[in-house]
Design a protein around this motif. Structure first.
Motif, mmCIF file in Angstrom:
data_model
loop_
_atom_site.group_PDB
_atom_site.id
_atom_site.type_symbol
_atom_site.label_atom_id
_atom_site.label_comp_id
_atom_site.label_asym_id
_atom_site.label_seq_id
_atom_site.Cartn_x
_atom_site.Cartn_y
_atom_site.Cartn_z
ATOM 1 N N SER A 15 0.820 -1.214 0.000
ATOM 2 C CA SER A 15 0.000 0.000 0.000
ATOM 3 C C SER A 15 0.852 1.262 0.000
ATOM 4 C CB SER A 15 -0.944 0.014 1.204
ATOM 5 O OG SER A 15 -0.235 0.269 2.396
ATOM 6 N N ALA A 16 2.094 1.159 0.443
ATOM 7 C CA ALA A 16 2.991 2.315 0.494
ATOM 8 C C ALA A 16 3.824 2.464 -0.780
ATOM 9 C CB ALA A 16 3.912 2.197 1.702
ATOM 10 N N LYS A 42 4.265 6.264 -0.158
ATOM 11 C CA LYS A 42 2.996 6.889 0.223
ATOM 12 C C LYS A 42 2.583 6.264 1.562
ATOM 13 C CE LYS A 42 -1.747 7.566 -1.149
ATOM 14 N NZ LYS A 42 -2.820 7.107 -2.027
ATOM 15 N N ILE A 43 2.890 6.966 2.650
ATOM 16 C CA ILE A 43 2.624 6.451 3.993
ATOM 17 C C ILE A 43 1.455 7.215 4.592
ATOM 18 C CG2 ILE A 43 3.555 6.185 6.317
ATOM 19 C CD1 ILE A 43 6.320 5.902 5.018
ATOM 20 N N ASP A 44 0.398 6.492 4.906
ATOM 21 C CA ASP A 44 -0.768 7.070 5.567
ATOM 22 C C ASP A 44 -0.555 6.914 7.077
ATOM 23 O OD1 ASP A 44 -3.193 7.721 6.714
ATOM 24 O OD2 ASP A 44 -4.391 6.575 5.274
ATOM 25 N N PRO A 45 -0.249 7.998 7.797
ATOM 26 C CA PRO A 45 0.023 7.892 9.229
ATOM 27 C C PRO A 45 -1.113 7.250 10.026
ATOM 28 C CG PRO A 45 0.587 10.082 8.432
ATOM 29 C CD PRO A 45 -0.118 9.370 7.308
ATOM 30 N N ALA A 46 -2.346 7.433 9.578
ATOM 31 C CA ALA A 46 -3.486 6.844 10.289
ATOM 32 C C ALA A 46 -3.440 5.320 10.250
ATOM 33 C CB ALA A 46 -4.799 7.342 9.693
ATOM 34 N N GLU A 92 12.107 4.239 3.115
ATOM 35 C CA GLU A 92 12.216 2.863 3.588
ATOM 36 C C GLU A 92 11.236 2.608 4.729
ATOM 37 O OE1 GLU A 92 15.643 -0.190 5.168
ATOM 38 O OE2 GLU A 92 15.925 1.954 5.469
ATOM 39 N N ILE A 93 10.684 1.401 4.745
ATOM 40 C CA ILE A 93 9.863 0.921 5.850
ATOM 41 C C ILE A 93 10.450 -0.411 6.278
ATOM 42 C CG2 ILE A 93 7.573 0.168 6.609
ATOM 43 C CD1 ILE A 93 6.410 1.811 4.276
#
Length: 97
Positions: A15-16, A42-46, A92-93
């Motif tokens: 998703s990111a 694309k990181i959604d903090p929620a 990076e994640i």
């Protein structure tokens, strides 16, 4: 059960990566390390922040059907007695459990 956790983590990482990137999966004994790298994430903090605090997105509020992996991953980690470590960076994640 270990594959289930790995695939849920991969779905979260996907998703990111709407612009492409690379996902890597590794295990050293019982410790799994799954990560993603891309020039643009694309990181959604929620969705991601609750994973880092061990709650999961489902507990933090409503999520869309396309984001259900963010609720399933922490639930499965808890069921298996594992704890997630999350590191978010600009490109990076990294997930460890």
């Amino acid at each position: 059960t270990e594959a289930k956790l790995a695939f849920l983590a991969i779905q979260c990482l996907e998703s990111a990566l709407p612009f492409g990137g690379r996902i890597r999966v590794g295990a050293d004994g019982a410790l799994w390390q799954i990560g993603a790298e891309a020039p643009k994430l694309k990181i959604d903090p929620a969705l991601w922040a609750p994973l880092g605090d061990g709650k999961g997105a489902g507990e933090a509020g409503g999520i869309a059907a396309a984001e259900v992996q963010f609720a399933l991953l922490p639930a499965e980690l808890a069921r298996q007695g594992r704890r997630l470590t999350l590191r978010l960076g600009p490109q990076e994640i990294a997930l460890r459990y």
